[in-house]
Design an enzyme around this catalytic site. Structure first.
Site, short mmCIF file in Angstrom:
data_model
loop_
_atom_site.label_atom_id
_atom_site.label_comp_id
_atom_site.label_asym_id
_atom_site.label_seq_id
_atom_site.Cartn_x
_atom_site.Cartn_y
_atom_site.Cartn_z
N CYS A 1 9.77 -0.56 -7.61
CA CYS A 1 9.31 -1.77 -8.30
C CYS A 1 9.21 -2.89 -7.27
O CYS A 1 10.09 -3.02 -6.41
CB CYS A 1 10.30 -2.16 -9.41
SG CYS A 1 9.89 -3.72 -10.23
N THR A 2 8.15 -3.70 -7.39
CA THR A 2 7.91 -4.78 -6.42
C THR A 2 9.09 -5.74 -6.27
O THR A 2 9.30 -6.30 -5.20
CB THR A 2 6.69 -5.62 -6.87
OG1 THR A 2 6.86 -5.94 -8.27
CG2 THR A 2 5.39 -4.86 -6.67
N HIS A 3 9.84 -5.95 -7.36
CA HIS A 3 10.89 -6.97 -7.35
C HIS A 3 12.22 -6.49 -6.76
O HIS A 3 13.08 -7.29 -6.43
CB HIS A 3 11.17 -7.44 -8.78
CG HIS A 3 10.07 -8.26 -9.39
ND1 HIS A 3 8.77 -7.82 -9.48
CD2 HIS A 3 10.11 -9.50 -9.96
CE1 HIS A 3 8.05 -8.76 -10.08
NE2 HIS A 3 8.83 -9.78 -10.39
N GLU B 1 12.90 -12.89 -11.75
CA GLU B 1 11.97 -13.92 -12.23
C GLU B 1 12.69 -15.15 -12.78
O GLU B 1 12.12 -16.24 -12.83
CB GLU B 1 11.00 -13.32 -13.25
CG GLU B 1 10.16 -12.22 -12.62
CD GLU B 1 8.74 -12.13 -13.11
OE1 GLU B 1 8.46 -12.57 -14.23
OE2 GLU B 1 7.90 -11.61 -12.34
N TYR C 1 4.04 -6.21 -16.64
CA TYR C 1 3.39 -4.99 -17.10
C TYR C 1 4.42 -3.92 -17.49
O TYR C 1 4.09 -2.97 -18.20
CB TYR C 1 2.52 -4.39 -15.98
CG TYR C 1 1.18 -5.05 -15.73
CD1 TYR C 1 0.80 -6.24 -16.35
CD2 TYR C 1 0.28 -4.46 -14.84
CE1 TYR C 1 -0.44 -6.81 -16.09
CE2 TYR C 1 -0.96 -5.03 -14.58
CZ TYR C 1 -1.32 -6.20 -15.20
OH TYR C 1 -2.54 -6.76 -14.94
N GLY C 2 5.63 -4.07 -17.00
CA GLY C 2 6.65 -3.00 -17.08
C GLY C 2 6.91 -2.39 -18.45
O GLY C 2 7.20 -1.21 -18.55
N CYS D 1 1.63 -2.96 -7.46
CA CYS D 1 2.51 -2.84 -8.62
C CYS D 1 2.77 -1.36 -8.93
O CYS D 1 1.81 -0.58 -9.09
CB CYS D 1 1.83 -3.52 -9.80
SG CYS D 1 2.67 -3.35 -11.37
N ASN D 2 4.02 -0.98 -9.03
CA ASN D 2 4.37 0.42 -9.32
C ASN D 2 3.91 0.82 -10.72
O ASN D 2 3.43 1.94 -10.93
CB ASN D 2 5.88 0.63 -9.22
CG ASN D 2 6.39 0.60 -7.81
OD1 ASN D 2 6.67 1.63 -7.21
ND2 ASN D 2 6.53 -0.58 -7.24
N THR D 3 4.06 -0.10 -11.69
CA THR D 3 3.67 0.21 -13.07
C THR D 3 2.16 0.45 -13.15
O THR D 3 1.70 1.39 -13.82
CB THR D 3 4.08 -0.95 -14.01
OG1 THR D 3 5.45 -1.29 -13.75
CG2 THR D 3 3.92 -0.58 -15.46
N ASP E 1 -1.75 -6.96 -8.23
CA ASP E 1 -0.38 -6.85 -8.77
C ASP E 1 -0.33 -7.50 -10.14
O ASP E 1 -1.19 -8.31 -10.50
CB ASP E 1 0.60 -7.55 -7.82
CG ASP E 1 2.04 -7.39 -8.30
OD1 ASP E 1 2.47 -6.24 -8.46
OD2 ASP E 1 2.72 -8.40 -8.54
N SER E 2 0.71 -7.18 -10.90
CA SER E 2 0.87 -7.80 -12.22
C SER E 2 1.22 -9.28 -12.12
O SER E 2 1.12 -10.00 -13.09
CB SER E 2 1.96 -7.06 -13.00
OG SER E 2 3.17 -7.09 -12.29
#
Ligand code: I24
Ligand code: DGL
Length: 278
Positions: free
Chosen positions: A184-186, A152, A42-43, A73-75, A10-11
């Site tokens: 997205c992970t978040h 974050e 990374y987005g 990570c989706n990105t 993951d990023s």
């Protein structure tokens, strides 16, 4: 049967949402989780940069020894999944296809929304995957770059977050979607506000959760499940960033204590550091 760990890249820390689901759904397995906190997020990065960083992470875990790789990570999935699938001799699973298939199962009116980082949304990979499966869908593809920052900065439970989520999602109001992919992970952390903003009739798809259900199937089909009781539930966390802050977020999120966390220096970070010292 194969008792090697599963790798998760993951990023940064967001992919811990995927690791948490993996621990829950795959209690017999061991995991290596590598987060590139030194270069997160990374987005908004250039695609080639994301490819380079993601391949570095994958190579690192391959050298450690893993039986399957999850790109949490989706990105990174949008930029590098195809490259990793060609490059690595093990199964590589990203988050975009499982999330897309789950959304297709859920939708009744064929109007699906997708939200993610700029990189994920601009890649067009979610609409591509969805339409490849079913060509009569209407897809609304919306980037929400503010959302990662809210999480974050630890503001994801605040009134400010509620206002921003409502405002950013406003373009979806007229689209009559009945299903939304959280690409997205978040975003699972913002689920309560997203649900309120869109209304209770919209079904939310957590792409990380769907990915682990897919991993379970792949392990079964390829007879890769772990059988050893010795390495049951072993979790090793690796980060390119600060050890203490990574460890405290991971322990709180996973509800675990004394997790093993190690610092990793990846190829091009090493290069950048030596340049600085010249
Ligand atoms: N949540 C995330 N990233 C952070 C954070 C957070 N700080 C508080 N919380 N910081 O992502 C990112 C930058 N850090 C990362 C660690 O190294 C230094 C730089 C979401 C994580 C989801 C698993 C809020 C918070 C927390 C504990 C658990 C969950 C959570 F403190 F959202
Ligand atoms: N992990 C990223 C994703 O799922 C979000 C954070 C970032 O931008 O690096 O797209």
């Amino acid at each position: 049967m194969n008792n090697l760990p599963i790798g998760i890249i993951d990023s940064g820390v967001g992919g811990l949402t995927v690791l948490k689901e993996a621990i829950k759904q795959l209690p017999q397995e061991s995991f290596y989780y590598l987060g590139d906190n030194a270069r997160c997020p990374y987005g908004n990065r250039d695609k080639n940069e994301v490819i380079k960083y993601t391949v570095e992470m994958a190579d690192y875990l391959m050298n450690k020894g893993i039986k399957l790789l999850i790109v949490a990570c989706n990105t990174a999935t949008a930029a590098a999944l195809d490259i990793l699938k060609k490059k690595l001799p093990i199964p590589v699973i990203g988050v975009i296809k499982p999330g897309s298939l789950a959304a297709i199962e859920k939708t009744k009116n064929k109007n699906i929304g997708v939200i993610g980082t700029k990189g994920t949304i601009d890649s067009g990979l979610y609409p591509f995957m969805l339409k490849a499966e079913r060509d009569d869908l209407n897809i609304s593809n919306l980037s929400c770059p503010e959302f990662v920052t809210l999480v974050e900065n630890n503001e994801y439970k605040t009134d400010k977050a509620k206002k921003i989520v409502t405002k950013v999602l406003a373009p979806l109001e007229s689209k009559n979607i009945d299903t939304l992919i959280l690409g997205c992970t978040h975003y699972p952390l913002l689920k309560p506000f997203i649900q309120v903003a869109l209304g209770s009739h919209v079904k939310l798809v957590d792409s990380g959760k769907e990915t682990i259900s897919d991993v379970k199937k792949v392990l079964d089909q390829m007879s890769l499940e772990s059988t050893s009781n010795l390495n049951q539930n072993q979790i090793k966390l690796l980060t390119t960033g600060n050890l203490d802050s990574f460890k405290s977020i991971a322990e709180e999120w996973l509800n675990l204590h004394d997790i093993n966390v190690e610092k990793v220096i990846l190829g091009s970070i090493k290069g950048e550091e030596s340049k600085e010292n010249e």
